[in-house]
Structures are given as structure tokens and as C-alpha cells.
Design a protein around this motif. Structure first.
Motif, PDB file in Angstrom:
ATOM      1  N   MET A   1      54.679  54.217  17.060  1.00  0.00           N
ATOM      2  CA  MET A   1      53.451  54.469  17.783  1.00  0.00           C
ATOM      3  C   MET A   1      53.410  55.956  18.154  1.00  0.00           C
ATOM      4  SD  MET A   1      52.174  53.087  21.568  1.00  0.00           S
ATOM      5  CE  MET A   1      53.308  51.791  21.542  1.00  0.00           C
ATOM      6  N   ASN A   2      52.314  56.582  17.852  1.00  0.00           N
ATOM      7  CA  ASN A   2      52.124  57.983  18.194  1.00  0.00           C
ATOM      8  C   ASN A   2      51.402  58.054  19.540  1.00  0.00           C
ATOM      9  OD1 ASN A   2      50.887  60.560  18.502  1.00  0.00           O
ATOM     10  ND2 ASN A   2      51.217  60.947  16.314  1.00  0.00           N
ATOM     11  N   LEU A   3      52.099  58.439  20.580  1.00  0.00           N
ATOM     12  CA  LEU A   3      51.538  58.445  21.929  1.00  0.00           C
ATOM     13  C   LEU A   3      50.369  59.413  22.070  1.00  0.00           C
ATOM     14  CD1 LEU A   3      54.709  58.071  24.159  1.00  0.00           C
ATOM     15  CD2 LEU A   3      53.071  56.322  23.462  1.00  0.00           C
ATOM     16  N   LEU A   4      50.429  60.553  21.391  1.00  0.00           N
ATOM     17  CA  LEU A   4      49.322  61.499  21.476  1.00  0.00           C
ATOM     18  C   LEU A   4      48.056  60.886  20.875  1.00  0.00           C
ATOM     19  CD1 LEU A   4      48.228  64.216  22.304  1.00  0.00           C
ATOM     20  CD2 LEU A   4      49.057  65.150  20.121  1.00  0.00           C
ATOM     21  N   GLU A   5      48.171  60.164  19.775  1.00  0.00           N
ATOM     22  CA  GLU A   5      47.004  59.494  19.185  1.00  0.00           C
ATOM     23  C   GLU A   5      46.438  58.442  20.125  1.00  0.00           C
ATOM     24  OE1 GLU A   5      48.028  57.971  15.330  1.00  0.00           O
ATOM     25  OE2 GLU A   5      48.244  59.971  14.464  1.00  0.00           O
ATOM     26  N   VAL A   6      47.295  57.665  20.759  1.00  0.00           N
ATOM     27  CA  VAL A   6      46.843  56.660  21.730  1.00  0.00           C
ATOM     28  C   VAL A   6      46.121  57.353  22.886  1.00  0.00           C
ATOM     29  CG1 VAL A   6      47.583  54.894  23.387  1.00  0.00           C
ATOM     30  CG2 VAL A   6      48.622  54.978  21.114  1.00  0.00           C
ATOM     31  N   HIS A   7      46.739  58.399  23.420  1.00  0.00           N
ATOM     32  CA  HIS A   7      46.142  59.167  24.517  1.00  0.00           C
ATOM     33  C   HIS A   7      44.762  59.700  24.127  1.00  0.00           C
ATOM     34  CE1 HIS A   7      45.764  62.143  27.732  1.00  0.00           C
ATOM     35  NE2 HIS A   7      45.522  63.037  26.796  1.00  0.00           N
ATOM     36  N   ASN A   8      44.670  60.336  22.975  1.00  0.00           N
ATOM     37  CA  ASN A   8      43.397  60.909  22.532  1.00  0.00           C
ATOM     38  C   ASN A   8      42.343  59.829  22.301  1.00  0.00           C
ATOM     39  OD1 ASN A   8      44.374  63.520  22.689  1.00  0.00           O
ATOM     40  ND2 ASN A   8      44.953  63.601  20.528  1.00  0.00           N
ATOM     41  N   HIS A   9      42.758  58.694  21.754  1.00  0.00           N
ATOM     42  CA  HIS A   9      41.793  57.605  21.508  1.00  0.00           C
ATOM     43  C   HIS A   9      41.266  57.038  22.823  1.00  0.00           C
ATOM     44  CE1 HIS A   9      39.701  54.631  19.187  1.00  0.00           C
ATOM     45  NE2 HIS A   9      40.256  53.663  19.888  1.00  0.00           N
ATOM     46  N   ALA A  72      33.665  49.662  25.490  1.00  0.00           N
ATOM     47  CA  ALA A  72      34.499  50.082  24.374  1.00  0.00           C
ATOM     48  C   ALA A  72      35.864  49.433  24.516  1.00  0.00           C
ATOM     49  CB  ALA A  72      34.647  51.594  24.339  1.00  0.00           C
ATOM     50  N   THR A  73      36.408  49.017  23.390  1.00  0.00           N
ATOM     51  CA  THR A  73      37.784  48.545  23.322  1.00  0.00           C
ATOM     52  C   THR A  73      38.541  49.507  22.414  1.00  0.00           C
ATOM     53  OG1 THR A  73      37.448  47.137  21.383  1.00  0.00           O
ATOM     54  CG2 THR A  73      37.003  46.145  23.556  1.00  0.00           C
ATOM     55  N   ILE A  74      39.810  49.256  22.235  1.00  0.00           N
ATOM     56  CA  ILE A  74      40.585  50.123  21.348  1.00  0.00           C
ATOM     57  C   ILE A  74      40.089  50.058  19.913  1.00  0.00           C
ATOM     58  CG2 ILE A  74      42.661  50.155  22.760  1.00  0.00           C
ATOM     59  CD1 ILE A  74      43.795  47.953  20.896  1.00  0.00           C
TER      60      ILE A  74
END
Length: 170
Positions: A1-9, A72-74
Motif C-alpha cells: 500500500m502506498n500511503l502517499l497515494e491513499v493520502h492524496n486520494h 464520495a467513497t474511495i
């Protein structure tokens, strides 16, 4: 899991919902709607990998009174409106399905059983039959899109359709 991608999303979906909330307050008021502030919605469900899964974590959403919600959801941006069963006509159902292929129709009580699910579509005749046979008093008509701009455009299309068939309490 890329935390930066999760954060940005997460920042993207929350930011877009806050933006849409402010814009829709102005645009929907003359049409008879009241847009409520953004809230954290808990214990909702998301359709992933062929099944409805509980979201214990919050997602952003706001009410459009009467009868609606935008959020909005993920996975996507969405709007949903609860429509009394007695107001739903065959023509409205057919037009809804034609206009909104990425949609769901389900009850407000038994919301985990789809009458219509775009991942497993049924014919419009079958959908209307299931609506009429349903024990539900209110049916949820939900539309999802990947981008906020797309869901905003579809929301106005839905409002025009709903007004044409007189399914909203405005």
C-alpha cells in the motif's frame, strides 16, 4: 500500500465534496433544494469485487433536501435519492436506466439487496417488475461516477428527469 497515494486520494475526494457542496448550495436553491453541510458518514456500504462491504471508516457526504445525498467513497463520487414507490412509473424507470448506466436501485430497508446493479444488469422490464413487487416504501436511485465533475453533471440530468416524472417532493 502506498500511503502517499491513499493520502492524496482521500484529500481529493474530501476536497471535491467540499467544493461541490459550496457550488451546489447556490445552484440548487433556486430549484427548491436545500444543501446541508458536509458530514462524515459512518457505517455505509461500498460495492467492491462483487459484493457489498461495510465501511466502518467515514466518508464525506451532504444532504440535498428533500430526498437526496451527494458523497464520495474511495471508489467513486455518487448521488442517491429516495423515491416513494408509488411515484415510480415504468417510463421513469426506463429513462433512469437509459440515462444512468452506472447506477444502483435498492430499497431503503433492505439496502444490501439490489433491484438493479450496473455490475449485473437486468432488463428495464425486470427492474420495474421487481420495484412493483418490492415490499419497500422508498427506493434508492443511486448514480456513481469516477470524477466529481461527471457526478455533478449527472445530478442535474437526474433532477430534470425527476421533475419531468414528478418523483421528488419539490
Amino acid at each position: 500500500m502506498n500511503l502517499l497515494e491513499v493520502h492524496n486520494h482521500l484529500n481529493k475526494i474530501w476536497g471535491e465534496i467540499f467544493r461541490m457542496n459550496e457550488e451546489l448550495k447556490e445552484k440548487l436553491l433556486p430549484m427548491g433544494f436545500k444543501v446541508e453541510p458536509v458530514e462524515e458518514v459512518f457505517n455505509a456500504y461500498i460495492y467492491l469485487e462483487g459484493e457489498w462491504r461495510e465501511m466502518i471508516y467515514p466518508h464525506p457526504a451532504f444532504e440535498i433536501k428533500p430526498q437526496g445525498e451527494v458523497g464520495a467513497t474511495i471508489q467513486s463520487f455518487y448521488f442517491v435519492f429516495g423515491i416513494p414507490k408509488e411515484k415510480i412509473t415504468k417510463e421513469f424507470t426506463f429513462e433512469f436506466l437509459k440515462m444512468f448506466p452506472r447506477s444502483y436501485i435498492y430499497g431503503s430497508e433492505n439496502f444490501l439487496e439490489d433491484i438493479y446493479n450496473h455490475d449485473n444488469p437486468k432488463s428495464p422490464d425486470e427492474v420495474y417488475r421487481l420495484i412493483k413487487e418490492s415490499q419497500e416504501e422508498i427506493l434508492q436511485f443511486e448514480v456513481e461516477e469516477k470524477e466529481a465533475s461527471e457526478i455533478e453533471e449527472k445530478l442535474f440530468d437526474f433532477i430534470r428527469l425527476a421533475k419531468e416524472y414528478n418523483v421528488l417532493e419539490i
